[in-house]
Write an enzyme that holds these catalytic residues in place. Structure first.
Site, PDB file in Angstrom:
ATOM      1  N   THR A 151       0.848  -1.196   0.000  1.00 47.31           N
ATOM      2  CA  THR A 151       0.000   0.000   0.000  1.00 47.31           C
ATOM      3  C   THR A 151       0.875   1.234   0.000  1.00 47.31           C
ATOM      4  OG1 THR A 151      -1.703  -1.100   1.267  1.00 47.31           O
ATOM      5  CG2 THR A 151      -1.636   1.301   1.432  1.00 47.31           C
ATOM      6  N   GLY A 203       1.223  -3.797   4.874  1.00 41.05           N
ATOM      7  CA  GLY A 203       1.460  -5.163   5.330  1.00 41.05           C
ATOM      8  C   GLY A 203       0.152  -5.930   5.338  1.00 41.05           C
ATOM      9  N   LEU A 204       0.089  -6.950   6.146  1.00 41.21           N
ATOM     10  CA  LEU A 204      -1.111  -7.792   6.160  1.00 41.21           C
ATOM     11  C   LEU A 204      -2.249  -7.094   6.908  1.00 41.21           C
ATOM     12  CD1 LEU A 204      -2.383 -10.491   5.358  1.00 41.21           C
ATOM     13  CD2 LEU A 204      -1.674 -11.371   7.586  1.00 41.21           C
TER      14      LEU A 204
END
Ligand code: ASP
Length: 318
Positions: A151, A203-204
């Site tokens: 992102t 990230g996740l």
């Protein structure tokens, strides 16, 4: 007062280089965020943001984005946006709405058309090929479909001390239709308070949103911590909790800047990011997590690394 921007990933650097020129001439942090993120959204070779972003499991590009104004806490966000050229611009527009400031799915395009935003087919041939190659690979192996995501998140402070932040993402590659990550969620993907500072994450998303890590970073800066100490404490405390209580923690990378233009980074994976301030030319850094749990090692990206990156992202796809 000083000005500056910090942003996740190498892809953010051209955008912040252009936007900080504007900040040097008295431009606002709000405009800097929208202009810089638009540049990332428009570049077709960045496969995790905007035009050229990778599609979901049914081959459709669904984008998440958010904008926050740190002066008055206005937030606008979109999730599962389809066919809108610049989700960040729509998110910024939504931040001015008293009601209905977070719109998902078909509603995003309807709002964007009504408000005169440009529409575009966001699926490039290149992204389509990457998607169909991955479908092939997945049918031949038990490879996780959820690799390869990034992102763009940015925090800006302008000369008046006003701060803003924004995010834009195609989310996880091969995500389920309608899946939403942390990027458009206040406190998780982003947070900013002009009286303190701002933070943004990549990230996740499924794990990042469990810890509201952007908010936590800003809260810790508000207790007097420097950005580096705040972002490190927010990330490592929560990552350790997740490891202990769930047995695993996804990839986490966060950047933070305070209203003096001081900055910090936390990550549990190798991570590139970009910074530009009144005293620092736009610079791309690499951060490596420390094995002893201390602050990451940060170095300026070498020309060799930058060249290899450009070659990799533009290489023909078979
Ligand atoms: N955080 C994004 C999401 O989960 C993906 C990323 O930043 O890599 O949607």
């Amino acid at each position: 007062m000083t000005y500056g921007m910090i942003a996740t990933w190498r892809m953010a650097c051209d955008g912040i280089a252009a936007a900080t020129k504007d900040l040097a001439n008295g431009g606002t942090s709000q405009k800097a965020i929208v202009d810089a993120i638009k540049m990332v959204e428009d570049y077709p070779f960045y496969k995790s943001v905007g035009y050229g972003g990778l599609p979901n499991e049914v081959g459709m590009v669904e984008l998440d984005a958010a904008f926050m104004n740190g002066d008055n806490f206005d937030i606008g966000a979109v999730a599962g946006s389809r066919g809108v050229k610049n989700p960040i611009a729509v998110a910024e527009k939504l931040s001015h709405e008293r009601f209905n400031s977070f719109i998902v799915g078909d509603g995003v395009a309807k709002y964007a058309i009504k408000e005169g935003f440009e529409m575009q087919n966001m699926l490039t041939e290149r992204a389509k090929k990457t998607w169909s190659n991955r479908l092939d690979e997945m049918s031949r192996s038990n490879l996780s479909p959820y690799d390869g995501h990034d992102t763009v998140g940015m925090v800006a402070v302008d000369k008046t001390g006003s701060m803003s932040c924004g995010t834009s993402s195609s989310g996880l590659f091969m995500k389920k239709e309608g899946r939403v990550g942390d990027s458009p969620l206040s406190g998780s993907g982003f947070y900013v308070d002009s009286e303190i500072g701002g933070a943004t994450a990549t990230g996740l998303g499924e794990d990042l949103m469990k810890g509201c890590l952007s908010y936590e970073t800003v809260r810790l800066m508000g207790t007097g911590l420097e950005p580096q100490a705040a972002v490190h404490q927010a990330m490592t405390t929560f990552a350790n909790q997740l490891e202990r209580r769930k047995g695993k923690c996804g990839a986490f990378s966060l950047v933070a800047m305070n209203n003096k233009g001081e900055w910090g980074v936390a990550t549990n994976v190798e991570f590139s990011f970009a910074v530009a301030t009144e005293n620092l030319e736009p610079t791309i850094y690499l951060a490596y997590p420390a094995e002893d749990g201390g602050y990451p090692t940060i170095e300026v990206a070498s020309q060799e690394w930058l060249d290899a990156y450009q070659t990799r992202i533009t290489a023909p796809i078979q």
